[in-house]
Design an enzyme around this catalytic site. Structure first.
Site, mmCIF file in Angstrom:
data_model
loop_
_atom_site.group_PDB
_atom_site.id
_atom_site.type_symbol
_atom_site.label_atom_id
_atom_site.label_comp_id
_atom_site.label_asym_id
_atom_site.label_seq_id
_atom_site.Cartn_x
_atom_site.Cartn_y
_atom_site.Cartn_z
ATOM 1 N N GLU A 181 -18.132 27.004 -28.023
ATOM 2 C CA GLU A 181 -18.764 27.443 -29.301
ATOM 3 C C GLU A 181 -19.711 26.315 -29.615
ATOM 4 O OE1 GLU A 181 -18.291 30.082 -31.063
ATOM 5 O OE2 GLU A 181 -16.511 30.606 -30.127
ATOM 6 N N CYS A 204 -22.895 25.027 -37.779
ATOM 7 C CA CYS A 204 -23.732 26.292 -36.887
ATOM 8 C C CYS A 204 -24.232 27.263 -37.281
ATOM 9 C CB CYS A 204 -22.697 26.143 -35.582
ATOM 10 S SG CYS A 204 -21.434 27.133 -36.162
HETATM 11 P P1 NAP Z 1 -21.258 16.844 -30.182
HETATM 12 O O1 NAP Z 1 -21.763 15.587 -30.403
HETATM 13 O O2 NAP Z 1 -21.420 17.791 -29.139
HETATM 14 O O3 NAP Z 1 -19.463 16.343 -30.414
HETATM 15 C C1 NAP Z 1 -18.603 17.376 -30.283
HETATM 16 C C2 NAP Z 1 -17.306 16.946 -29.721
HETATM 17 O O4 NAP Z 1 -17.605 16.846 -28.379
HETATM 18 C C3 NAP Z 1 -16.951 15.442 -30.048
HETATM 19 O O5 NAP Z 1 -15.447 15.453 -29.955
HETATM 20 C C4 NAP Z 1 -17.503 14.573 -28.963
HETATM 21 O O6 NAP Z 1 -16.774 13.608 -29.010
HETATM 22 C C5 NAP Z 1 -17.406 15.570 -27.823
HETATM 23 N N1 NAP Z 1 -18.202 15.207 -26.896
HETATM 24 C C6 NAP Z 1 -19.630 14.882 -26.990
HETATM 25 N N2 NAP Z 1 -20.471 14.907 -25.695
HETATM 26 C C7 NAP Z 1 -19.111 14.713 -24.919
HETATM 27 C C8 NAP Z 1 -19.376 14.858 -23.579
HETATM 28 N N3 NAP Z 1 -20.568 14.699 -22.751
HETATM 29 N N4 NAP Z 1 -18.186 15.105 -22.798
HETATM 30 C C9 NAP Z 1 -17.141 15.498 -23.627
HETATM 31 N N5 NAP Z 1 -17.044 15.477 -24.667
HETATM 32 C C10 NAP Z 1 -18.117 15.175 -25.494
HETATM 33 O O7 NAP Z 1 -21.294 17.754 -31.735
HETATM 34 P P2 NAP Z 1 -21.078 17.185 -33.038
HETATM 35 O O8 NAP Z 1 -22.372 16.411 -33.368
HETATM 36 O O9 NAP Z 1 -19.772 16.759 -33.338
HETATM 37 O O10 NAP Z 1 -20.976 18.508 -33.833
HETATM 38 C C11 NAP Z 1 -22.533 19.349 -34.270
HETATM 39 C C12 NAP Z 1 -22.676 20.365 -33.351
HETATM 40 O O11 NAP Z 1 -21.606 21.273 -32.978
HETATM 41 C C13 NAP Z 1 -23.637 21.330 -33.600
HETATM 42 O O12 NAP Z 1 -24.616 21.486 -32.469
HETATM 43 C C14 NAP Z 1 -23.162 22.548 -34.098
HETATM 44 O O13 NAP Z 1 -23.989 23.590 -34.042
HETATM 45 C C15 NAP Z 1 -22.100 22.585 -33.148
HETATM 46 N N6 NAP Z 1 -20.924 23.517 -33.714
HETATM 47 C C16 NAP Z 1 -20.924 24.805 -33.202
HETATM 48 C C17 NAP Z 1 -19.860 25.772 -33.745
HETATM 49 C C18 NAP Z 1 -19.731 27.149 -33.199
HETATM 50 O O14 NAP Z 1 -18.903 27.732 -33.677
HETATM 51 N N7 NAP Z 1 -20.742 27.571 -32.499
HETATM 52 C C19 NAP Z 1 -19.175 25.322 -34.778
HETATM 53 C C20 NAP Z 1 -19.368 23.776 -35.313
HETATM 54 C C21 NAP Z 1 -20.281 23.128 -34.731
HETATM 55 P P3 NAP Z 1 -17.398 12.084 -29.619
HETATM 56 O O15 NAP Z 1 -17.470 12.520 -31.217
HETATM 57 O O16 NAP Z 1 -16.456 11.092 -29.071
HETATM 58 O O17 NAP Z 1 -18.724 12.073 -29.102
#
Ligand code: NAP
Length: 454
Positions: free
Chosen positions: A228, A262
């Site tokens: 997602e 998102c």
């Molecule tokens: P993010 O930086 O991708 O982080 C999300 C999760 O993934 C966190 O637990 C993060 O851990 C982990 N993570 C990041 N990079 C990783 C990697 N290379 N390997 C393993 N784990 C990794 O996203 P965010 O800033 O928290 O959230 C915002 C994003 O989420 C936006 O793009 C938003 O659109 C998306 N989102 C999508 C939905 C949907 O339903 N489609 C819903 C909500 C949010 P750390 O914090 O330790 O880096």
């Protein structure tokens, strides 16, 4: 190595959590696997009793839990309370409906009897974002647990307090002690967890970049994934729309969760005939949002969750302005403590500008002028993302015809995109794959087993 929670409203440190070691992490996965062996054998009504107890605790602890959310990621308090209520709803919904969704399905073949039976997969790794720190986890976990799976949660590093509170809720609701455990680990420890034999599948809600990394590892390890990811939802305003209503709905959708959603509306594609009228009504609505301390009841726009995210958003705004976008509202970083960013409207936005091409995770709206409906559809689809979209028109049939041409997982007509336990939720293109919620979501983490009796 440690994980830090900072107050987005003041920048002050709230708490530091030491990260778990490799051996702590694998011991927790072993314990969750053992809990799963009991949980999978429970009848659905027993699982439902546990989920109902979780729902009841969410409701009774709503105020305390909401304060943890607001302190860690800056969402206004009343929105945090609504988030907790929605988590209780999703638990109750799947407690009530899982039996129906997972009933055996007979299939007529040459066999004396053949049917499809749904079985859990095992321990699922959930990697979750901070933006709806309870809801994102619950909307995956309620159906996955009802289907008989167990879960280990790797939450975003800035919301460890939320992650531990979620674990405690399950423990105190009388679920098998280790059914849902939190792993306080950093993102570079995730790869090892995916390779652990006891992890059967992975779900990530987060950025497209993280999705690519996790899917690549899970692909090598041959574990199923649901992703997602990000979105840049287009909202199309057609010539016959109720402009006042459209402007109000579009502004609310852009500002939801201080723009950090998102499925927040991000690109507003307005046909030439009503562009000027929409622009002035929309700017008026965006102006009205009250920014301030997220702990105050009347605050509508809190701070952004992290300083680096505010910097990244501002950079997108500045680069777009340098390429010709016009600032109609906001667009400047306020002085003082906290990661505040004002409601911002950019006009004359076009493809090639960051606010058109990329996801903007904050209260920044991009207004885009389209010659006609055909160009509006073309601009809407000119995106790497395909999560949600909306169409505003008084002619529902016409809006439905437009909806069928939009490359997204959800289209709202005369309303905003939402996640709802009853409706499948997910995207196409770089917004990910798989579905959460509804009858499709509960079948993402099951073995669809065929039984064939001669
Ligand atoms: P993010 O930086 O991708 O982080 C999300 C999760 O993934 C966190 O637990 C993060 O851990 C982990 N993570 C990041 N990079 C990783 C990697 N290379 N390997 C393993 N784990 C990794 O996203 P965010 O800033 O928290 O959230 C915002 C994003 O989420 C936006 O793009 C938003 O659109 C998306 N989102 C999508 C939905 C949907 O339903 N489609 C819903 C909500 C949010 P750390 O914090 O330790 O880096």
């Amino acid at each position: 190595m440690s994980l830090r929670s900072l107050s987005p409203a003041t920048g002050k440190k709230l708490r530091t959590y030491p990260a778990f070691s490799v051996s702590d992490t694998s011991a927790i996965i072993d314990a969750t696997h053992t809990a799963w062996l009991d949980w999978r054998d429970l009848e659905l009504p027993a699982r439902a009793r546990c989920l109902r107890e979780v729902a009841s605790r969410l409701n009774s602890l709503k105020h305390e839990l909401a304060e943890i959310i607001t302190a860690e990621m800056g969402k206004p308090l009343k929105a945090s309370r609504s988030e907790i209520e929605k988590c209780a709803w999703v638990c109750e919904y799947f407690a009530d409906n899982a039996q129906f969704f997972l009933h055996e399905e007979p299939v007529k073949t040459e066999a004396a009897q053949s049917y499809i039976h749904f079985e859990p997969l095992g321990v699922i790794l959930a990697v979750m974002p901070w933006n709806f720190p309870f809801w994102q986890l619950f909307r995956f976990a309620a159906p996955a647990l009802m289907a008989g799976n167990a879960c280990v949660l790797k939450h975003a590093s800035n919301v460890s307090g939320c992650a531990l509170a979620i674990e405690q809720l399950f423990r105190e609701a009388g679920s098998p002690g280790n059914l849902l455990r939190t792993l306080l680990i950093s993102s570079d420890q995730v790869e090892d967890v995916i390779w652990n034999d006891k992890i059967r599948a992975v779900t990530l809600t987060g950025s497209t970049a993280a999705g690519r990394e996790i899917a690549a590892t899970a692909g090598r390890a041959l574990k199923k994934t649901v992703l997602e990811l990000g979105g840049s939802d287009p909202y199309l305003v057609l010539a016959d729309a109720d402009i006042e209503y459209a402007a109000r709905t579009c502004a609310s959708s852009r500002l939801i969760n201080t723009g950090q959603s998102c499925i927040a509306a991000k690109r507003f594609i307005v046909v030439e005939a009503v562009y000027e009228k929409f622009e002035s009504a929309f700017v008026e609505k965006m102006k009205q949002a009250k920014m301030g301390d997220p702990m105050q009841e009347d605050t509508e726009l809190g701070p952004l969750a992290r300083e680096d995210l505010r910097d990244a958003l501002h950079k997108q705004v500045r680069a777009s302005v340098e390429q010709g976008a016009q600032v109609l509202l906001g667009g400047a970083k306020p002085e003082g403590a906290g990661n505040f960013y004002p409601a911002t409207v950019l006009a004359e936005v076009a493809p090639g500008m960051p606010v058109f091409d990329e996801e903007t995770f904050g209260p920044v709206a991009a207004l885009i002028r389209a010659r006609d409906e055909a160009e509006a559809i073309q601009l809407a689809n000119k995106s790497i993302y395909g999560l949600g979209s909306a169409v505003f028109s008084k002619d529902t049939a016409r809006a439905e015809a437009v909806a069928r041409q939009l490359e997204t997982g959800f289209v709202a007509i005369n309303d905003f995109v939402r996640s709802d336990p009853r409706l499948p939720f997910g995207g196409v293109k770089d917004s990910g794959y798989g579905r959460e919620l509804g009858p499709y979501g509960i079948k993402e983490f099951v073995n669809i087993k065929t039984v064939y009796i001669k």
